[in-house]
Motif scaffolding. Sequence first.
Motif, short mmCIF file in Angstrom:
data_model
loop_
_atom_site.label_atom_id
_atom_site.label_comp_id
_atom_site.label_asym_id
_atom_site.label_seq_id
_atom_site.Cartn_x
_atom_site.Cartn_y
_atom_site.Cartn_z
N VAL A 76 0.84 -1.21 0.00
CA VAL A 76 0.00 0.00 0.00
C VAL A 76 0.87 1.25 0.00
CG1 VAL A 76 -1.65 1.31 1.39
CG2 VAL A 76 -1.99 -1.13 1.04
N ALA A 77 1.96 1.23 0.76
CA ALA A 77 2.87 2.38 0.78
C ALA A 77 3.51 2.60 -0.59
CB ALA A 77 3.95 2.18 1.84
N LEU A 78 3.87 1.50 -1.26
CA LEU A 78 4.44 1.59 -2.60
C LEU A 78 3.43 2.21 -3.57
CD1 LEU A 78 6.81 0.85 -4.50
CD2 LEU A 78 5.61 -1.31 -4.92
N ILE A 79 2.19 1.76 -3.50
CA ILE A 79 1.14 2.31 -4.36
C ILE A 79 0.94 3.80 -4.09
CG2 ILE A 79 -1.35 2.23 -4.83
CD1 ILE A 79 -1.12 -0.85 -4.33
N ARG A 80 0.91 4.17 -2.81
CA ARG A 80 0.77 5.59 -2.47
C ARG A 80 1.97 6.39 -2.97
NH1 ARG A 80 -0.69 4.11 3.42
NH2 ARG A 80 -2.94 3.81 3.29
N GLY A 81 3.16 5.81 -2.89
CA GLY A 81 4.35 6.50 -3.39
C GLY A 81 4.27 6.81 -4.87
N PHE A 82 3.70 5.89 -5.64
CA PHE A 82 3.53 6.11 -7.08
C PHE A 82 2.40 7.10 -7.37
CE2 PHE A 82 5.48 1.76 -7.79
CZ PHE A 82 6.66 2.28 -8.27
N SER A 83 1.34 7.06 -6.58
CA SER A 83 0.16 7.87 -6.89
C SER A 83 0.19 9.28 -6.30
CB SER A 83 -1.11 7.15 -6.44
OG SER A 83 -1.14 7.03 -5.03
N ARG A 84 0.94 9.50 -5.25
CA ARG A 84 1.00 10.83 -4.63
C ARG A 84 2.24 11.56 -5.12
NH1 ARG A 84 -0.32 9.68 1.76
NH2 ARG A 84 -2.46 8.96 1.49
N LYS A 85 2.01 12.54 -5.97
CA LYS A 85 3.13 13.27 -6.55
C LYS A 85 3.42 14.59 -5.85
CE LYS A 85 2.15 11.37 -11.12
NZ LYS A 85 2.65 10.12 -11.01
N GLN A 86 2.47 15.08 -5.06
CA GLN A 86 2.61 16.39 -4.44
C GLN A 86 3.09 16.34 -2.99
OE1 GLN A 86 2.30 18.95 -6.44
NE2 GLN A 86 1.67 17.60 -8.09
N THR A 87 3.36 15.16 -2.48
CA THR A 87 3.78 15.04 -1.09
C THR A 87 4.74 13.87 -0.93
OG1 THR A 87 3.00 14.75 1.19
CG2 THR A 87 1.78 13.58 -0.53
N ASP A 88 5.51 13.92 0.13
CA ASP A 88 6.41 12.80 0.42
C ASP A 88 5.82 11.88 1.49
OD1 ASP A 88 6.69 14.43 2.64
OD2 ASP A 88 8.85 14.19 2.78
N GLN A 89 4.58 12.10 1.87
CA GLN A 89 3.90 11.30 2.88
C GLN A 89 3.26 10.08 2.21
OE1 GLN A 89 4.07 12.54 6.29
NE2 GLN A 89 5.57 13.67 5.10
N ILE A 90 3.49 8.90 2.78
CA ILE A 90 2.95 7.68 2.17
C ILE A 90 2.04 6.92 3.12
CG2 ILE A 90 4.80 7.39 0.49
CD1 ILE A 90 6.00 5.27 2.39
N GLY A 91 1.52 7.57 4.13
CA GLY A 91 0.62 6.92 5.07
C GLY A 91 1.30 6.67 6.40
N ASN A 92 0.70 5.84 7.20
CA ASN A 92 1.21 5.51 8.52
C ASN A 92 1.30 3.99 8.61
OD1 ASN A 92 1.30 4.87 11.35
ND2 ASN A 92 0.57 6.93 11.79
N PHE A 93 2.50 3.48 8.82
CA PHE A 93 2.69 2.03 8.86
C PHE A 93 1.81 1.38 9.91
CE2 PHE A 93 4.74 -1.65 10.86
CZ PHE A 93 4.74 -2.52 9.78
N TRP A 94 1.71 1.97 11.08
CA TRP A 94 0.96 1.36 12.18
C TRP A 94 -0.54 1.31 11.85
CZ3 TRP A 94 4.54 -0.98 14.57
CH2 TRP A 94 5.80 -0.40 14.72
N VAL A 95 -1.02 2.33 11.17
CA VAL A 95 -2.43 2.35 10.75
C VAL A 95 -2.66 1.30 9.67
CG1 VAL A 95 -4.22 3.74 9.64
CG2 VAL A 95 -2.78 4.75 11.43
#
Length: 186
Positions: free
Chosen positions: A139-158
């Motif tokens: 999920v973090a990898l997918i967010r990294g590809f899809s979010r271009k305007q931020t360096d935030q990729i979610g919260n691992f614990w969540v």
Amino acid sequence: ALVALVKPRGWYMARVYRGEPCGLDRVLGRLERGLYQIAVVKPNSEMNWRQYALAMLLFNMLGLVFVYALQRLQHVLPLNPQSLAAVTPDSSFNTAVSFATNTNWQGYGGETTMSYLTQMLGLTVQNFVSAAAGMACLVALIRGFSRKQTDQIGNFWVDLTRGTVYILLPLSFILALALVSQGVVQ
């Protein structure tokens, strides 16, 4: 059946990881919030890739150490009615690494080598959480590809909690019912 379930399961998982209502919120939402309180997790805070990776590595390392210690100390721990000895250091390390990485390579006879506590608290729990950690990384990898305007990729614990509570627990419950309906006892 697997192909037919791709769309609905993908839709469900996307909603779970986005934090959107997914149908099980009323039943499992309390459990999720309780786990956040116990672990002191702020579900609305996000991480950059370094923080996320560090959290994932820390979690997996703690799981590895815990499973290793459980095997080495099983001879003095409860739920060992067969009075099984401690698992050897090399086998304990091999098993702990394989369950932390979700490869689950087994070079032993489970019932003749490991106590009930080791199997339940160590191996079974690690099976769940290592799979949830792998899903969180995807999920973090997918967010990294899809979010271009931020360096935030979610919260691992969540992501770890949501994957466990909303995906793996319900799936295991459904599969357990299917197995029981077929007469499988364990």
